[in-house]
Scaffold this active site. Structure first.
Site, mmCIF file in Angstrom:
data_model
loop_
_atom_site.group_PDB
_atom_site.id
_atom_site.type_symbol
_atom_site.label_atom_id
_atom_site.label_comp_id
_atom_site.label_asym_id
_atom_site.label_seq_id
_atom_site.Cartn_x
_atom_site.Cartn_y
_atom_site.Cartn_z
ATOM 1 C CD GLU A 163 28.237 -8.213 58.990
ATOM 2 O OE1 GLU A 163 27.589 -7.179 58.749
ATOM 3 O OE2 GLU A 163 29.415 -8.357 58.669
ATOM 4 C CE LYS B 44 28.970 -9.347 55.261
ATOM 5 N NZ LYS B 44 28.998 -8.303 54.253
#
Ligand code: 13P
Length: 329
Positions: free
Chosen positions: A166, A208
């Protein structure tokens, strides 16, 4: 984890961040309140129809429901895959004002083994990419964060755990949509270049990502159509097709806006990667507001959760009708 119509709930706030969520409804940051809220999220009936995974935090994966069932087992019994946040938060990157690097590699292999034994099958590491209309981010800050993400992903795959990587380009600020697109594209290009250099298996990895949108203080707020265009353009320029899937964080957008933007992205039809949601605030906030810390509101709060999950499931398929939805704000 990426099955169609399902998404992933990010309920992985650190205990300190969980305190900020509880503050919204004037509840003190006490272990009992955190546990009650997490039980609402994990045990809500019916969420398994819309959620394939839930990301937990160290203190929740080791905690128990009221009836003594370990929290990860509550999820497993519903067919939801438990995940775990494994980074240890950010520290300042010395010499680079306003920029940070994520820490948490020390002892990671041992921690992952413990989490695997507790039931976790995927993990999350969040890097923060600061952005402004001028000089941020620097290539140095992007590069060091991508190296940390790649090293983490290697260690996770070695432990039999799917890494969710992420790199969050921050939404707060007065930067333009164009700057957000430039920065997200550059970050993802450096990220995948680094992941390949470190021989990470891209098929066994989930990205992500933030949606590409102008900062929350920018005078010209991006429409859902603009967000969808800029975000998909960014992915097509930077995300290899082998990547197992892409999930979105909500980043501080209102729940309804995050859902509308996801819907606009999904409305473009099939992409090389499955794409869905992995929101925290955009799902948890309406639940908290319904709950208010009152036992008599638990059932209503779980219904709100189910509604938020269902709306985002629809949005992930391009089938969300914002006009019909009177619950998400
Ligand atoms: P938000 O959806 O609140 O941005 O959180 C998602 C997340 O996982 C942040 O690390």
């Amino acid at each position: 984890m990426m099955s169609s119509g399902k998404g992933i709930l990010a309920a992985d706030e650190s205990d300190a961040t969980a305190g900020k969520r509880l503050e919204m409804v004037h509840l003190p940051n006490e272990p009992e309140n955190r546990q009650d809220f997490r039980e609402i999220l994990f045990a809500a009936p019916g969420t398994e129809e819309y959620l394939s995974g839930v990301i937990m935090y160290d203190s929740s994966i080791k905690n128990f429901a009221d009836d003594g069932t370990p929290f990860p087992d509550v999820l497993i019994s519903k067919g939801i895959v438990p995940g775990i946040k494994v980074d240890m938060g950010v520290v300042d990157l010395q010499g680079f004002k306003g920029e940070v690097v994520t820490q948490g590699l020390d002892g990671l292999a041992d921690r992952l083994k413990e989490y695997y034994d507790l039931g976790a099958r995927f993990a999350k590491w969040r890097a923060v990419i600061s952005i402004d209309e001028d000089d941020l981010p620097t290539d140095e800050a992007i590069t060091i964060n991508c190296i940390m993400l790649a090293r983490y992903a290697q260690i996770a795959q070695e432990a039999g755990i799917v890494p969710m990587v992420e790199p969050e380009v921050i939404y707060a600020g007065d930067h333009s949509l164009a700057k957000a697109e430039l920065v997200t594209t550059r970050t993802l290009q450096i990220l995948f270049h680094t992941l390949l250099k470190y021989k990470v298996d891209l098929e066994g990895l989930i990205l992500k990502s933030s949606m590409v949108l102008a900062g929350d203080m920018h005078g010209d707020q991006s429409t859902a159509e603009q967000v969808a265009n800029a975000t998909l353009r960014t992915f097509h320029l930077s995300v290899p097709h082998e990547v197992g899937g892409i999930v979105f964080l909500s980043g501080g957008q209102s729940p309804k806006r995050a859902t509308e933007n996801l819907n606009a992205i999904a409305s473009y039809g099939e992409q090389p990667w499955p794409i869905t949601f992995s929101f925290s605030r955009a799902i948890e906030e309406p639940v908290l507001l319904t709950w208010q810390g009152k036992p008599e509101n638990v059932e209503a709060a779980q219904k709100t959760l189910l509604h938020a999950c269902k709306m985002n499931s629809l949005a992930s398929q391009g089938k969300y009708d914002a006009n019909e939805d009177t619950v998400l704000k």
